[in-house]
Scaffold this motif. Structure first.
Motif, short mmCIF file in Angstrom:
data_model
loop_
_atom_site.label_atom_id
_atom_site.label_comp_id
_atom_site.label_asym_id
_atom_site.label_seq_id
_atom_site.Cartn_x
_atom_site.Cartn_y
_atom_site.Cartn_z
N GLY A 198 0.80 -1.22 0.00
CA GLY A 198 0.00 0.00 0.00
C GLY A 198 0.83 1.27 0.00
O GLY A 198 0.29 2.35 0.18
N LYS A 199 2.13 1.14 -0.21
CA LYS A 199 3.00 2.32 -0.25
C LYS A 199 3.29 2.69 -1.71
O LYS A 199 3.22 1.84 -2.59
CB LYS A 199 4.33 2.04 0.44
CG LYS A 199 4.24 1.63 1.88
CD LYS A 199 5.62 1.29 2.40
CE LYS A 199 5.58 0.72 3.79
NZ LYS A 199 6.90 0.29 4.24
N GLU A 200 3.63 3.93 -1.91
CA GLU A 200 4.09 4.33 -3.23
C GLU A 200 5.59 4.01 -3.32
O GLU A 200 6.36 4.32 -2.41
CB GLU A 200 3.87 5.82 -3.45
CG GLU A 200 4.20 6.27 -4.85
CD GLU A 200 3.91 7.74 -5.08
OE1 GLU A 200 4.64 8.34 -5.89
OE2 GLU A 200 2.98 8.28 -4.46
N ALA A 201 5.98 3.36 -4.41
CA ALA A 201 7.38 2.96 -4.56
C ALA A 201 8.26 4.19 -4.72
O ALA A 201 8.01 5.06 -5.54
CB ALA A 201 7.54 2.05 -5.77
N ASN A 202 9.30 4.25 -3.90
CA ASN A 202 10.26 5.35 -3.96
C ASN A 202 11.52 4.83 -4.66
O ASN A 202 12.38 4.20 -4.04
CB ASN A 202 10.57 5.84 -2.55
CG ASN A 202 11.45 7.07 -2.55
OD1 ASN A 202 12.12 7.37 -3.54
ND2 ASN A 202 11.46 7.77 -1.43
N ILE A 203 11.60 5.10 -5.95
CA ILE A 203 12.69 4.59 -6.79
C ILE A 203 14.05 5.08 -6.28
O ILE A 203 15.01 4.32 -6.22
CB ILE A 203 12.50 5.00 -8.27
CG1 ILE A 203 11.13 4.53 -8.79
CG2 ILE A 203 13.62 4.46 -9.14
CD1 ILE A 203 10.93 3.06 -8.82
N GLU A 204 14.12 6.33 -5.89
CA GLU A 204 15.39 6.89 -5.43
C GLU A 204 15.91 6.16 -4.20
O GLU A 204 17.10 5.85 -4.11
CB GLU A 204 15.24 8.38 -5.14
CG GLU A 204 15.08 9.22 -6.39
CD GLU A 204 14.90 10.70 -6.08
OE1 GLU A 204 15.24 11.14 -4.97
OE2 GLU A 204 14.42 11.41 -6.99
N SER A 205 15.03 5.85 -3.28
CA SER A 205 15.48 5.15 -2.07
C SER A 205 15.84 3.70 -2.38
O SER A 205 16.76 3.13 -1.78
CB SER A 205 14.42 5.21 -0.97
OG SER A 205 13.29 4.45 -1.31
N ILE A 206 15.14 3.08 -3.33
CA ILE A 206 15.48 1.70 -3.72
C ILE A 206 16.87 1.66 -4.33
O ILE A 206 17.71 0.82 -3.98
CB ILE A 206 14.42 1.14 -4.70
CG1 ILE A 206 13.08 0.97 -3.99
CG2 ILE A 206 14.89 -0.19 -5.29
CD1 ILE A 206 11.92 0.63 -4.92
N LEU A 207 17.14 2.59 -5.25
CA LEU A 207 18.46 2.63 -5.90
C LEU A 207 19.55 3.01 -4.91
O LEU A 207 20.66 2.48 -4.96
CB LEU A 207 18.43 3.60 -7.08
CG LEU A 207 17.48 3.21 -8.23
CD1 LEU A 207 17.49 4.29 -9.32
CD2 LEU A 207 17.83 1.86 -8.80
N ALA A 208 19.23 3.90 -3.98
CA ALA A 208 20.21 4.26 -2.95
C ALA A 208 20.51 3.06 -2.06
O ALA A 208 21.65 2.88 -1.61
CB ALA A 208 19.68 5.43 -2.11
N GLY A 209 19.50 2.23 -1.82
CA GLY A 209 19.70 1.03 -1.02
C GLY A 209 20.62 0.02 -1.68
O GLY A 209 21.28 -0.76 -1.00
N LEU A 210 20.68 0.04 -3.00
CA LEU A 210 21.60 -0.85 -3.72
C LEU A 210 23.04 -0.37 -3.59
O LEU A 210 23.97 -1.16 -3.68
CB LEU A 210 21.23 -0.92 -5.20
CG LEU A 210 19.93 -1.63 -5.55
CD1 LEU A 210 19.63 -1.47 -7.03
CD2 LEU A 210 19.99 -3.08 -5.17
N GLY A 211 23.20 0.91 -3.40
CA GLY A 211 24.54 1.48 -3.30
C GLY A 211 24.99 2.03 -4.64
O GLY A 211 24.28 1.94 -5.64
N ALA A 212 26.17 2.57 -4.66
CA ALA A 212 26.73 3.12 -5.88
C ALA A 212 26.91 2.00 -6.91
O ALA A 212 27.35 0.90 -6.56
CB ALA A 212 28.07 3.79 -5.59
N PRO A 213 26.59 2.27 -8.17
CA PRO A 213 26.72 1.23 -9.20
C PRO A 213 28.12 0.63 -9.27
O PRO A 213 28.27 -0.58 -9.44
CB PRO A 213 26.38 1.97 -10.50
CG PRO A 213 25.57 3.13 -10.09
CD PRO A 213 26.05 3.51 -8.72
N ARG A 214 29.13 1.45 -9.09
CA ARG A 214 30.51 0.96 -9.17
C ARG A 214 30.81 -0.05 -8.05
O ARG A 214 31.39 -1.11 -8.29
CB ARG A 214 31.48 2.13 -9.10
CG ARG A 214 32.90 1.70 -9.19
CD ARG A 214 33.83 2.87 -9.14
NE ARG A 214 35.20 2.41 -9.32
CZ ARG A 214 36.22 3.22 -9.44
NH1 ARG A 214 36.04 4.52 -9.41
NH2 ARG A 214 37.42 2.73 -9.59
#
Length: 192
Positions: A48-64
């Motif tokens: 029931g939450k709106e997906a926060n893409i920025e926080s999901i990607l931040a949770g993965l960490g830096a791509p490098r």
């Protein structure tokens, strides 16, 4: 910027750091990360939450950093990045054993049949093919046992040579094709 664009940009950046991997391994890793991102989005939306893409990607960490962890995991066997399943480390070990076992069995059988064919040329009446009682077992080998030599089910002659050579070719070809399949499905494993 839309959520899809953010994900696409993250994955493009991530893929650049996977250059040291084979294209198959890199594609599998990218698919794993993309699948993980969309799984998290689905979980958040189901809750029931709106997906926060920025926080999901931040949770993965830096791509490098994430890419370096995956490269290390695949090339050196280090543990996978936290929160992700091991990609192919278990299947590589199984595939390696299956690959070498199949190679030894298939090519070994083919070689044994070739040796049998040429031995039959040298000893045409010394190599025999016989069937035991009621057809429960079949044997091909050197005919040195007088009981087997007098058996009604014993067959000798030069015909064994072409049959053995054709069988050796068929078994070797089948082994080659099975090994090619194993190689294709064991992504990223180098058999050389």
């Amino acid at each position: 910027m839309s959520g899809r664009e953010q994900i696409s940009n993250y994955l493009k950046s991530f893929s650049r750091y996977l250059a040291s991997l084979s294209s198959e391994d890199a594609a599998e890793v990218i698919q794993e990360i993309e699948s993980h991102i969309y799984d998290v989005i689905d979980q958040q939306e189901m809750a029931g939450k709106e997906a926060n893409i920025e926080s999901i990607l931040a949770g993965l960490g830096a791509p490098r950093v994430l890419a370096e962890n995956y490269v290390s995991h695949i090339q050196q066997g280090t543990p996978p990045p936290k929160g992700f399943r091991p990609l192919t480390s278990v299947t590589k070990g199984l595939s390696k054993t299956l690959y070498w076992g199949m190679m030894a069995f298939g090519y070994g059988t083919g070689l044994a049949l070739i040796v049998l064919a040429f031995a039959n040329l040298l000893l045409p009446n010394g190599i025999a093919f016989w069937v035991e009682a009621e057809g429960n077992s079949v044997a091909i080998g050197f005919l040195s046992n007088p009981i087997l030599a007098s058996s009604e089910a014993t067959i000798t002659g030069l015909w064994i040579t072409p049959v053995a050579l054709v069988s050796a070719y068929a078994i070797s070809l089948l082994t080659y094709r099975i090994l090619a399949l194993l190689k294709r499905f064991a992504v990223g494993y180098q058999y050389a």
